[in-house]
Design an enzyme around this catalytic site. Structure first.
Site, PDB file in Angstrom:
ATOM      1  N   GLY A 308       0.845  -1.203   0.000  1.00  0.00           N
ATOM      2  CA  GLY A 308       0.000   0.000   0.000  1.00  0.00           C
ATOM      3  C   GLY A 308       0.870   1.240   0.000  1.00  0.00           C
ATOM      4  O   GLY A 308       1.890   1.283   0.694  1.00  0.00           O
ATOM      5  N   CYS A 315      -3.234   9.456   4.751  1.00  0.00           N
ATOM      6  CA  CYS A 315      -2.062   9.602   3.883  1.00  0.00           C
ATOM      7  C   CYS A 315      -2.220  10.719   2.870  1.00  0.00           C
ATOM      8  O   CYS A 315      -3.278  10.860   2.262  1.00  0.00           O
ATOM      9  CB  CYS A 315      -1.833   8.335   3.066  1.00  0.00           C
ATOM     10  SG  CYS A 315      -1.615   6.891   4.058  1.00  0.00           S
ATOM     11  N   ARG A 411      10.373   6.878   8.523  1.00  0.00           N
ATOM     12  CA  ARG A 411       9.493   6.143   7.612  1.00  0.00           C
ATOM     13  C   ARG A 411       9.463   6.814   6.238  1.00  0.00           C
ATOM     14  O   ARG A 411       9.276   6.179   5.229  1.00  0.00           O
ATOM     15  CB  ARG A 411       8.077   6.128   8.221  1.00  0.00           C
ATOM     16  CG  ARG A 411       7.053   5.469   7.345  1.00  0.00           C
ATOM     17  CD  ARG A 411       5.684   5.466   8.011  1.00  0.00           C
ATOM     18  NE  ARG A 411       4.662   5.201   7.017  1.00  0.00           N
ATOM     19  CZ  ARG A 411       4.293   3.997   6.620  1.00  0.00           C
ATOM     20  NH1 ARG A 411       4.861   2.940   7.141  1.00  0.00           N
ATOM     21  NH2 ARG A 411       3.377   3.851   5.702  1.00  0.00           N
TER      22      ARG A 411
HETATM   23  P1  XMP Z   1      -5.797   3.360   7.339  1.00  0.00           P
HETATM   24  O1  XMP Z   1      -6.550   3.635   6.077  1.00  0.00           O
HETATM   25  O2  XMP Z   1      -6.075   2.020   7.902  1.00  0.00           O
HETATM   26  O3  XMP Z   1      -4.246   3.368   6.906  1.00  0.00           O
HETATM   27  O4  XMP Z   1      -5.984   4.463   8.330  1.00  0.00           O
HETATM   28  C1  XMP Z   1      -3.219   3.040   7.796  1.00  0.00           C
HETATM   29  C2  XMP Z   1      -1.914   2.938   7.044  1.00  0.00           C
HETATM   30  O5  XMP Z   1      -1.545   4.211   6.490  1.00  0.00           O
HETATM   31  C3  XMP Z   1      -0.117   4.288   6.387  1.00  0.00           C
HETATM   32  N1  XMP Z   1       0.299   5.543   7.009  1.00  0.00           N
HETATM   33  C4  XMP Z   1       0.610   6.657   6.330  1.00  0.00           C
HETATM   34  N2  XMP Z   1       0.709   6.885   4.997  1.00  0.00           N
HETATM   35  N3  XMP Z   1       1.262   9.141   5.448  1.00  0.00           N
HETATM   36  C5  XMP Z   1       1.058   8.142   4.565  1.00  0.00           C
HETATM   37  O6  XMP Z   1       1.167   8.381   3.354  1.00  0.00           O
HETATM   38  C6  XMP Z   1       1.176   8.974   6.799  1.00  0.00           C
HETATM   39  O7  XMP Z   1       1.354   9.900   7.567  1.00  0.00           O
HETATM   40  C7  XMP Z   1       0.859   7.666   7.248  1.00  0.00           C
HETATM   41  N4  XMP Z   1       0.735   7.132   8.495  1.00  0.00           N
HETATM   42  C8  XMP Z   1       0.393   5.813   8.292  1.00  0.00           C
HETATM   43  C9  XMP Z   1       0.450   3.083   7.065  1.00  0.00           C
HETATM   44  O8  XMP Z   1       0.841   2.187   6.063  1.00  0.00           O
HETATM   45  C10 XMP Z   1      -0.725   2.590   7.906  1.00  0.00           C
HETATM   46  O9  XMP Z   1      -0.654   1.222   8.200  1.00  0.00           O
END
Ligand code: XMP
Length: 496
Positions: A308, A315, A411
């Protein structure tokens, strides 16, 4: 009728879960016969295909314990010191499923207003009182709402209202035995106490009710050490090698390399290092979204892949960096390569309902990783608060400025530069109750989805996908609107 996945995904579009719809298959089995057991990695099997994301508003000790309790696994975040992260893993591993993870204690000199703020922030008001307000010190009483309800002066000390006629059980009492003791007596809490009188563990009536709720939770995820399975995230810096050492000493069962773009020399070097220095420890690499990236990390030796990029609810990677992929396409393309090589896929991000989980699994994922879906549960870190009458909890992207200020910039490979570029946002999500209830209900819905597809297991859905037996097509915008709720003036949104 419809398309096989192979022909649909050849067309050059990036599809999200919502773009896609599956055709129903033939049902020749009962919904309760659907088997959701699956693989997290080459060597780790799970009974429930769900994992919690390593984010600082999603997975710490309580979430890790709850995820294992329902047959999944939690990945502890690393937006903290290595010692703090290892301590979370250690505490979670010590936790016996069914007993309260991380019980809150107060001291006799605390005031009733402390109980009031616990009620507001944590949602409970039955608390154990120990000599110095900590687990491990001498048990002196219990306070429940019945003790404090009608006390006008909230600065009254706990010692004046607490109950001292206590129901207790000896440390080490089994869950079965403790449950019997608690259900026989009309108390809300059963503290377990060591021979010297210190408070060590807690069983809570409300948790028992959740455990007894339908559908049943089933067996927890346990490792070969007979303790719950706990995962943890690390980065690819030199210092992450020391972090890893502490995590391994704490008993971590699997590590996930946390990066928004995992196909890098940094990750390759880290995978090689882990495979050499910690043989036997499963490593999940990622994130990846293309078959090429997946092949590269599999070649480097990963045991699982996290898929993903920019599909998460918080994100902004796709907007900020112009890279990523619709999550439906990403899962299908990576799984097509990885499953054939025996490496399971974790579909990470973009899950907002049980239908998305059915789609992820049926496109080739073996598990789903969730952030926002689990944020806002009782087990997520942080306190509840009210805004415009709605009960909320904070949820933030690990690439948000707020989280990066605390240290999570690795990250996003932003640690090499002085300028911090946010790739995520911070916000809040609605309160959702306990994971112990949310996930069993969600899994029942997933079972119904697989039954409608005519597949009786996660494995059968992968086989059906490969054989072209599972048929699907793209939904137009109007079809998506039709598939959602429409033409009502108002409706009640209850999940269960
Ligand atoms: P959901 O949709 O379940 O997604 O809330 C969680 C996943 O999002 C990723 N993640 C991020 N991706 N910027 C991003 O582009 C961020 O700040 C960020 N924080 C988390 C991560 O893969 C998580 O499991």
């Amino acid at each position: 009728d419809g398309f096989s996945a192979g022909s649909l995904f050849k067309q050059g579009f990036s599809y999200t879960y919502d773009d896609l719809i599956f055709h129903p298959g033939y049902i020749n089995f009962a919904v309760d016969d659907v088997d959701l057991s699956t693989s997290l990695t080459r060597n780790i099997k799970l009974r429930t295909p769900c994992v919690s994301s390593p984010m600082d508003t999603v997975t710490e000790e309580s979430m890790a314990v709850a995820m294992a309790a329902v047959g999944g696994i939690g990945f502890v975040h690393y937006n903290n010191t290595a010692q703090e992260q290892a301590d979370i893993v250690k505490k979670a591993k010590k936790q016996r499923v069914g007993f309260v993870a991380n019980p809150v204690c107060v001291s006799p000199s605390d005031t009733i207003s402390v109980i009031d703020s616990l009620k507001a922030s944590k949602g409970f008001s039955s608390v154990v009182v120990t000599e110095d307000g900590k687990v491990g010190s001498r048990l002196v009483g219990i306070v429940t709402s019945r003790d404090v309800d009608f006390v006008r002066d909230r600065s009254t000390q706990v010692r004046e209202v607490m109950s001292t006629d206590l129901l207790i059980a000896p440390a080490g009492t089994t869950l079965e035995e403790a449950t019997k003791i608690l259900t026989r007596n009309k108390k809300s809490l059963l503290p377990l106490v060591s021979e010297s009188g210190s408070f060590v563990e807690l069983l809570c009536r409300t948790d028992l009710k959740a455990y007894h709720a339908l559908p049943p939770i089933g067996a927890p995820s346990l490792g070969s050490d007979d303790k719950i399975l706990v995962g943890a995230a690390i980065g690819t810096r030199e210092s992450d090698k020391d972090r890893l050492k502490l995590l391994v000493e704490a008993g971590v069962n699997v590590v996930i390399l946390d990066s928004s773009q995992g196909d890098s020399m940094y990750q390759r070097q880290m995978i090689e290092y882990i495979k050499k220095s910690h043989a036997g420890l499963d490593v999940i690499g990622g994130n990846v979204v293309t078959a090429y990236q997946a092949k590269n990390l599999i070649e480097a030796g990963v045991d699982g892949l996290r898929v993903g990029m920019g599909s998460g609810s918080i994100c902004t990677t796709q907007e900020v960096c112009a890279v990523g992929r619709g999550q439906g396409t990403a899962v299908y393309k990576t799984a097509a390569v990885a499953n054939a090589l025996g490496v399971p896929i974790i579909a990470d991000g973009g899950i907002s309902n049980s239908g998305h989980i059915v789609k992820a699994l049926s496109l080739g994922a073996s598990t789903v990783m969730m952030g926002s879906f689990l944020a806002g549960t009782d087990e997520a870190p942080g306190d509840f608060y009210f805004q415009d009458g709605v009960k909320l909890k904070r949820y933030r992207g690990m690439g948000s400025l707020e989280a990066m200020t605390k240290g999570s910039d690795a990250r996003y490979l932003g640690d090499k530069t002085r300028l911090k570029i946010a790739q995520g946002v911070s916000g809040s999500v609605a309160a959702k109750g306990s994971v112990l209830q949310l996930l069993p209900y969600t899994m029942q819905a997933v079972k119904q989805g697989l039954q409608d597809l005519g597949v009786s297991s996660v494995k059968a859905s992968h086989d059906g996908l490969n054989a072209g037996a599972i048929r699907l097509e793209v939904r137009t915008g109007a079809a998506q609107r039709e598939g959602g709720i429409h033409d009502l003036v108002s409706y009640e949104k209850r999940r269960f």
